[in-house]
Scaffold this motif. Sequence first.
Motif, PDB file in Angstrom:
ATOM      1  N   LYS A  87      -9.307  -0.298   0.455  1.00 12.90           N
ATOM      2  CA  LYS A  87      -8.578  -0.273  -0.809  1.00 12.90           C
ATOM      3  C   LYS A  87      -7.437  -1.275  -0.810  1.00 12.90           C
ATOM      4  O   LYS A  87      -6.709  -1.396   0.171  1.00 12.90           O
ATOM      5  CB  LYS A  87      -8.024   1.125  -1.085  1.00 12.90           C
ATOM      6  N   THR A  88      -7.266  -1.966  -1.927  1.00 13.12           N
ATOM      7  CA  THR A  88      -6.118  -2.851  -2.115  1.00 13.12           C
ATOM      8  C   THR A  88      -4.916  -2.005  -2.548  1.00 13.12           C
ATOM      9  O   THR A  88      -5.086  -0.841  -2.935  1.00 13.12           O
ATOM     10  CB  THR A  88      -6.416  -3.896  -3.205  1.00 13.12           C
ATOM     11  N   LYS A 134      -1.069  -9.094  -1.133  1.00 12.72           N
ATOM     12  CA  LYS A 134      -1.222  -8.270  -2.325  1.00 12.72           C
ATOM     13  C   LYS A 134      -2.651  -7.790  -2.525  1.00 12.72           C
ATOM     14  O   LYS A 134      -2.888  -6.777  -3.186  1.00 12.72           O
ATOM     15  CB  LYS A 134      -0.746  -9.030  -3.567  1.00 12.72           C
ATOM     16  N   GLU A 135      -3.608  -8.517  -1.978  1.00  7.58           N
ATOM     17  CA  GLU A 135      -5.010  -8.130  -2.109  1.00  7.58           C
ATOM     18  C   GLU A 135      -5.597  -7.657  -0.784  1.00  7.58           C
ATOM     19  O   GLU A 135      -6.815  -7.493  -0.674  1.00  7.58           O
ATOM     20  CB  GLU A 135      -5.828  -9.309  -2.650  1.00  7.58           C
ATOM     21  N   ASP A 136      -4.745  -7.440   0.209  1.00 12.37           N
ATOM     22  CA  ASP A 136      -5.231  -6.935   1.498  1.00 12.37           C
ATOM     23  C   ASP A 136      -5.823  -5.547   1.332  1.00 12.37           C
ATOM     24  O   ASP A 136      -5.362  -4.745   0.509  1.00 12.37           O
ATOM     25  CB  ASP A 136      -4.078  -6.873   2.515  1.00 12.37           C
ATOM     26  N   LYS A 137      -6.837  -5.235   2.134  1.00 12.31           N
ATOM     27  CA  LYS A 137      -7.472  -3.925   2.092  1.00 12.31           C
ATOM     28  C   LYS A 137      -7.131  -3.128   3.341  1.00 12.31           C
ATOM     29  O   LYS A 137      -7.029  -3.684   4.436  1.00 12.31           O
ATOM     30  CB  LYS A 137      -8.988  -4.072   1.973  1.00 12.31           C
ATOM     31  N   HIS A 187       0.844  -1.205   0.000  1.00 14.63           N
ATOM     32  CA  HIS A 187       0.000   0.000   0.000  1.00 14.63           C
ATOM     33  C   HIS A 187       0.878   1.253   0.000  1.00 14.63           C
ATOM     34  O   HIS A 187       0.619   2.214  -0.751  1.00 14.63           O
ATOM     35  CB  HIS A 187      -0.887   0.038   1.251  1.00 14.63           C
TER      36      HIS A 187
END
Length: 216
Positions: free
Chosen positions: A140-141, A132-135, A92
């Motif tokens: 938001k990713t 990689k797809e954590d929010k 992020h």
Amino acid sequence: MKITRALGYEKASSILKKSLLLAAESGVHEVVEEIIKSFPDAVLYSDQEQHNAFHLAVINRHKWVINLIFAMSGHKHLLLMSQDKSENNILHLAGKLAPLYQLNRIPGAALKMQRELQWFKEVEKIVPPSIKEDKNSQGKTPAMVFVDEHQGLVKKGEKWMKDAATSCSIVTVLIATVVFAAAITVPGGTATDGTPNFYGFPAFTIFAMADAVSLF
């Protein structure tokens, strides 16, 4: 270790924390190296936004500091999985727009955007696939953060490329005009049968070849 023994753990931690975070943010890898050598757990220190030295190095694009911390620290997994106050992970933070002093080192919006994308991809290679797809706290990713943060730079890049293309087109037209005029205006004139007076001279042959290449 001498620092911690002389001042006590609490006092030494407060001194090392400020120095380490400032060095990581500024890209002074020599200071970062000395602090981690004397006190390895210092890499876990964080500021009010819960940004540790690794976070700050990623945000400020200091590759040397990142490589150093990653090579020396025994907390690699914790650093890669760590999050700041807004639940942003390392990727992020890499997706955020670089500080102005870093962006201003690169000429042209299109080249700035290229460097930003390269940086995001470099950090993406070292993070675990699971994050990689954590929010973050805003849902938001990392990819979404990158897109949102760089919208303005993308627009500037498009304008820069259009302006550059227009400039190149103008220069191309000017060159074509000049070489076309040179092609139909034969140096030295022509004979009554239309044959160039300098035909057969090496210099004339070189001129004709150079003019043809320029026109193409």
